[in-house]
Scaffold this motif. Structure first.
Motif, PDB file in Angstrom:
ATOM      1  N   ILE A  93     -31.305  58.221 125.805  1.00  0.00           N
ATOM      2  CA  ILE A  93     -31.027  58.299 127.239  1.00  0.00           C
ATOM      3  C   ILE A  93     -32.136  59.097 127.919  1.00  0.00           C
ATOM      4  N   PRO A  94     -32.746  58.566 128.981  1.00  0.00           N
ATOM      5  CA  PRO A  94     -33.843  59.276 129.638  1.00  0.00           C
ATOM      6  C   PRO A  94     -33.418  60.655 130.150  1.00  0.00           C
ATOM      7  N   GLU A  95     -34.157  61.660 129.713  1.00  0.00           N
ATOM      8  CA  GLU A  95     -33.861  63.031 130.116  1.00  0.00           C
ATOM      9  C   GLU A  95     -34.532  63.400 131.436  1.00  0.00           C
ATOM     10  N   ARG A  96     -35.768  62.935 131.618  1.00  0.00           N
ATOM     11  CA  ARG A  96     -36.512  63.314 132.828  1.00  0.00           C
ATOM     12  C   ARG A  96     -37.340  62.126 133.317  1.00  0.00           C
ATOM     13  N   VAL A  97     -37.373  61.987 134.622  1.00  0.00           N
ATOM     14  CA  VAL A  97     -38.243  60.992 135.242  1.00  0.00           C
ATOM     15  C   VAL A  97     -39.008  61.668 136.384  1.00  0.00           C
ATOM     16  N   ASP A  98     -40.336  61.558 136.333  1.00  0.00           N
ATOM     17  CA  ASP A  98     -41.204  61.979 137.432  1.00  0.00           C
ATOM     18  C   ASP A  98     -41.672  60.726 138.154  1.00  0.00           C
ATOM     19  N   ASP A 155     -28.177  60.546 133.207  1.00  0.00           N
ATOM     20  CA  ASP A 155     -29.347  59.692 132.999  1.00  0.00           C
ATOM     21  C   ASP A 155     -30.309  59.814 134.182  1.00  0.00           C
ATOM     22  N   ALA A 156     -31.469  60.409 133.927  1.00  0.00           N
ATOM     23  CA  ALA A 156     -32.457  60.617 135.001  1.00  0.00           C
ATOM     24  C   ALA A 156     -33.000  59.301 135.531  1.00  0.00           C
ATOM     25  N   LEU A 157     -33.054  58.276 134.680  1.00  0.00           N
ATOM     26  CA  LEU A 157     -33.597  56.993 135.133  1.00  0.00           C
ATOM     27  C   LEU A 157     -32.615  56.254 136.035  1.00  0.00           C
ATOM     28  N   VAL A 158     -31.327  56.403 135.783  1.00  0.00           N
ATOM     29  CA  VAL A 158     -30.329  55.797 136.669  1.00  0.00           C
ATOM     30  C   VAL A 158     -30.448  56.397 138.072  1.00  0.00           C
ATOM     31  N   ALA A 159     -30.595  57.712 138.150  1.00  0.00           N
ATOM     32  CA  ALA A 159     -30.767  58.356 139.453  1.00  0.00           C
ATOM     33  C   ALA A 159     -32.026  57.842 140.146  1.00  0.00           C
ATOM     34  N   THR A 160     -33.097  57.676 139.371  1.00  0.00           N
ATOM     35  CA  THR A 160     -34.354  57.176 139.937  1.00  0.00           C
ATOM     36  C   THR A 160     -34.184  55.754 140.466  1.00  0.00           C
ATOM     37  N   SER A 161     -33.473  54.929 139.726  1.00  0.00           N
ATOM     38  CA  SER A 161     -33.271  53.544 140.169  1.00  0.00           C
ATOM     39  C   SER A 161     -32.493  53.495 141.480  1.00  0.00           C
ATOM     40  N   ASP A 162     -31.576  54.428 141.670  1.00  0.00           N
ATOM     41  CA  ASP A 162     -30.856  54.508 142.943  1.00  0.00           C
ATOM     42  C   ASP A 162     -31.818  54.788 144.098  1.00  0.00           C
ATOM     43  N   VAL A 163     -32.772  55.680 143.850  1.00  0.00           N
ATOM     44  CA  VAL A 163     -33.743  56.025 144.892  1.00  0.00           C
ATOM     45  C   VAL A 163     -34.647  54.832 145.193  1.00  0.00           C
ATOM     46  N   ILE A 164     -35.065  54.120 144.153  1.00  0.00           N
ATOM     47  CA  ILE A 164     -35.916  52.950 144.363  1.00  0.00           C
ATOM     48  C   ILE A 164     -35.215  51.926 145.249  1.00  0.00           C
ATOM     49  N   GLU A 165     -33.940  51.694 144.977  1.00  0.00           N
ATOM     50  CA  GLU A 165     -33.169  50.763 145.810  1.00  0.00           C
ATOM     51  C   GLU A 165     -33.071  51.285 147.245  1.00  0.00           C
ATOM     52  N   SER A 166     -32.963  52.608 147.391  1.00  0.00           N
ATOM     53  CA  SER A 166     -32.865  53.196 148.728  1.00  0.00           C
ATOM     54  C   SER A 166     -34.149  52.997 149.525  1.00  0.00           C
ATOM     55  N   VAL A 167     -35.288  53.024 148.861  1.00  0.00           N
ATOM     56  CA  VAL A 167     -36.563  52.799 149.554  1.00  0.00           C
ATOM     57  C   VAL A 167     -36.560  51.423 150.216  1.00  0.00           C
ATOM     58  N   SER A 219     -30.029  64.832 130.732  1.00  0.00           N
ATOM     59  CA  SER A 219     -29.857  65.218 129.327  1.00  0.00           C
ATOM     60  C   SER A 219     -30.205  64.036 128.432  1.00  0.00           C
ATOM     61  N   ALA A 220     -31.075  64.283 127.470  1.00  0.00           N
ATOM     62  CA  ALA A 220     -31.360  63.265 126.460  1.00  0.00           C
ATOM     63  C   ALA A 220     -30.214  63.230 125.459  1.00  0.00           C
ATOM     64  N   ILE A 260     -44.126  55.984 137.838  1.00  0.00           N
ATOM     65  CA  ILE A 260     -42.935  56.496 137.160  1.00  0.00           C
ATOM     66  C   ILE A 260     -43.308  56.923 135.747  1.00  0.00           C
ATOM     67  N   ASP A 261     -42.951  58.146 135.390  1.00  0.00           N
ATOM     68  CA  ASP A 261     -43.108  58.635 134.018  1.00  0.00           C
ATOM     69  C   ASP A 261     -41.721  58.976 133.474  1.00  0.00           C
ATOM     70  N   VAL A 262     -41.314  58.273 132.413  1.00  0.00           N
ATOM     71  CA  VAL A 262     -39.993  58.451 131.818  1.00  0.00           C
ATOM     72  C   VAL A 262     -40.131  59.206 130.495  1.00  0.00           C
ATOM     73  N   HIS A 263     -39.282  60.210 130.294  1.00  0.00           N
ATOM     74  CA  HIS A 263     -39.305  61.009 129.057  1.00  0.00           C
ATOM     75  C   HIS A 263     -37.896  61.046 128.447  1.00  0.00           C
ATOM     76  N   PRO A 264     -37.741  60.855 127.157  1.00  0.00           N
ATOM     77  CA  PRO A 264     -38.799  60.701 126.143  1.00  0.00           C
ATOM     78  C   PRO A 264     -39.332  59.286 126.004  1.00  0.00           C
ATOM     79  N   ASN A 265     -38.843  58.333 126.797  1.00  0.00           N
ATOM     80  CA  ASN A 265     -39.388  56.972 126.805  1.00  0.00           C
ATOM     81  C   ASN A 265     -39.199  56.286 125.453  1.00  0.00           C
ATOM     82  N   SER A 266     -38.003  56.341 124.969  1.00  0.00           N
ATOM     83  CA  SER A 266     -37.652  55.733 123.688  1.00  0.00           C
ATOM     84  C   SER A 266     -36.497  54.757 123.891  1.00  0.00           C
ATOM     85  N   ILE A 267     -36.510  53.653 123.154  1.00  0.00           N
ATOM     86  CA  ILE A 267     -35.531  52.586 123.367  1.00  0.00           C
ATOM     87  C   ILE A 267     -34.092  53.034 123.120  1.00  0.00           C
TER      88      ILE A 267
END
Length: 414
Positions: free
Chosen positions: A276-281, A236-248, A222-223, A266-273
């Motif tokens: 909160i990141p809503e989606r990460v591909d 936060d979609a980016l927090v979940a992604t960072s967990d996966v990166i560490e798992s790799v 959710s943004a 990595i594509d982060v949306h909406p990618n604004s400072i």
């Protein structure tokens, strides 16, 4: 003295070719089916025709240039690589394999050598997979791994399809792209790793290629405003992604001596400072010379994706988009390359490739091997990629002698 390729002619063509799509940091930018890739194709076809080769283009835009044999009904020896590049990639990746193959033909022509078998040079389409996924698409269709319609419908990030772009640049050929009888396949390539550079050797005789799996994954949360939203209410979609990166990193440190893993896009949306990141591909890449290790890593990362989604209370998506099994190359072709290196008078080592190549798929339909030359400091897929020219020429000489051994012999149709 052993027969050798022309250093001057080879170097001149290499320099001219890499003016196409050149970057200001001595790299090239010729992604698949781009305008620069089109210009490179046109230049290559012109050189093929100047060498009196019969040029054909298949339905995938794979370029073939045939030199007739004394017994032209025999199955051909196929040699080549690719001319598409990474975005801002290196000058050597793929190119030395195609231009080196052409130089083999030019050397035979200049010395008046007639081979018993025909020889074909190939430039495969979309080897890199940087614009259209998956990679090695042209050779994959040729070998029967992918069907033509699947390849045509691959999209880049702008929604342009491979089929449409192939037609736009004028290289959607009429020749069927399908398996056919070949005597063998050799591919000259830079190593893209550090083993040869560290060993001080000029030639690697490739015994096989790592198996690998590519995956697309995404988290959707959710943004919300980065200021007022309490931490315990965030998805936060980016927090979940960072967990996966560490798992790799954790999986690769325990999964096997040669297992490697990468989150490369990595594509982060909406990618604004302040949002909160809503989606990460993002993408995942695991490789090893042991297929079971790749399978286990794939199973582990899928579980880690599920755990990360649950921890952050976000939605998850996961898709395996490509899998290539590790398989050894043909023993006789490997030994042919070793004899060729001996004929050239260069020391060599047996090596396994950590990178995927069109030879992966050719290995499924005909006897195959590869010749590696050093990547200085193991660097590739960047503008800093570099190989000493003397090593490039030595690799082309090894290719020449391997082709001579295979193409001068007659015999059965295999």
């Amino acid at each position: 003295m052993s027969l050798t390729v022309s250093n001057e002619r080879f170097r001149r063509r290499f320099t001219t070719f890499n003016e196409i799509g050149a970057t200001n940091r001595d790299g090239v930018n010729r992604p698949s089916l781009s305008s620069a890739n089109q210009e490179a194709r046109e230049t290559l076809v012109e050189w093929f025709e100047e060498a009196n080769l019969d040029v054909t283009v298949d339905e995938m835009g794979n370029l073939f240039a045939r030199r007739a044999g004394a017994n032209d009904a025999l199955n051909p020896v196929l040699i080549g690589s690719h001319i598409d590049s990474q975005y801002n990639g290196g000058r050597y990746d793929g190119v030395i394999g195609v231009l080196g193959a052409l130089e083999v033909i030019e050397t035979l022509n200049a010395d008046g050598i007639q081979t018993e078998r025909p020889i074909e040079v190939v430039a495969w389409s979309n080897e890199e997979g940087v614009r259209f996924q998956p990679d090695m698409l042209g050779s994959g269709v040729f070998a029967g791994e992918f069907d033509l319609e699947y390849a045509y419908t691959r999209e880049d990030k702008e929604g342009k399809t491979f089929g449409e772009e192939l037609e736009r640049i004028g290289y959607k050929g009429d020749e069927p792209c399908e398996p056919r009888d070949l005597h063998c396949y050799f591919e000259l390539h830079v190593e893209q790793g550090p083993q040869l550079s560290e060993s001080g050797l000029s030639v690697g005789v490739v015994g096989g290629v790592y198996g690998f799996v590519w995956m697309n994954a995404a988290f959707t949360g959710s943004a919300d405003h980065a200021g007022p939203t309490p931490m315990h209410l965030r998805h936060d979609a980016l927090v979940a992604t960072s967990d996966v990166i560490e798992s790799v990193r954790r999986i690769t440190s325990t999964g096997g001596d040669d297992l490697v893993g990468t989150v490369g896009s990595i594509d982060v949306h909406p990618n604004s400072i302040n949002v909160i990141p809503e989606r990460v591909d993002f993408t995942l890449d695991f490789r090893s010379y042991d297929n079971d290790i790749v399978d286990h890593a794939t199973e582990q990362i899928q579980r880690e994706i599920e755990h990360a989604a649950n921890r952050e209370n976000v939605e998850m998506e996961y898709e395996e988009i490509m899998r290539v099994d590790a398989e050894p190359f043909d023993d006789e072709c490997i030994e042919t390359v070793e004899r060729a290196a001996d004929a050239v008078g260069t020391k060599y080592m047996r090596i396994v490739s950590g990178a995927g190549h069109d030879a992966n798929y050719l290995n499924e339909i005909c006897p195959t091997s590869m010749i590696f030359v050093p990547s200085v400091d193991g660097i590739s897929h960047t503008e800093d990629e570099y190989t000493e020219w003397a090593d490039v020429v030595r690799g082309a000489d090894v290719l020449l002698h391997a082709v001579l051994e295979k193409a001068k012999t007659d015999g059965d149709e295999q």
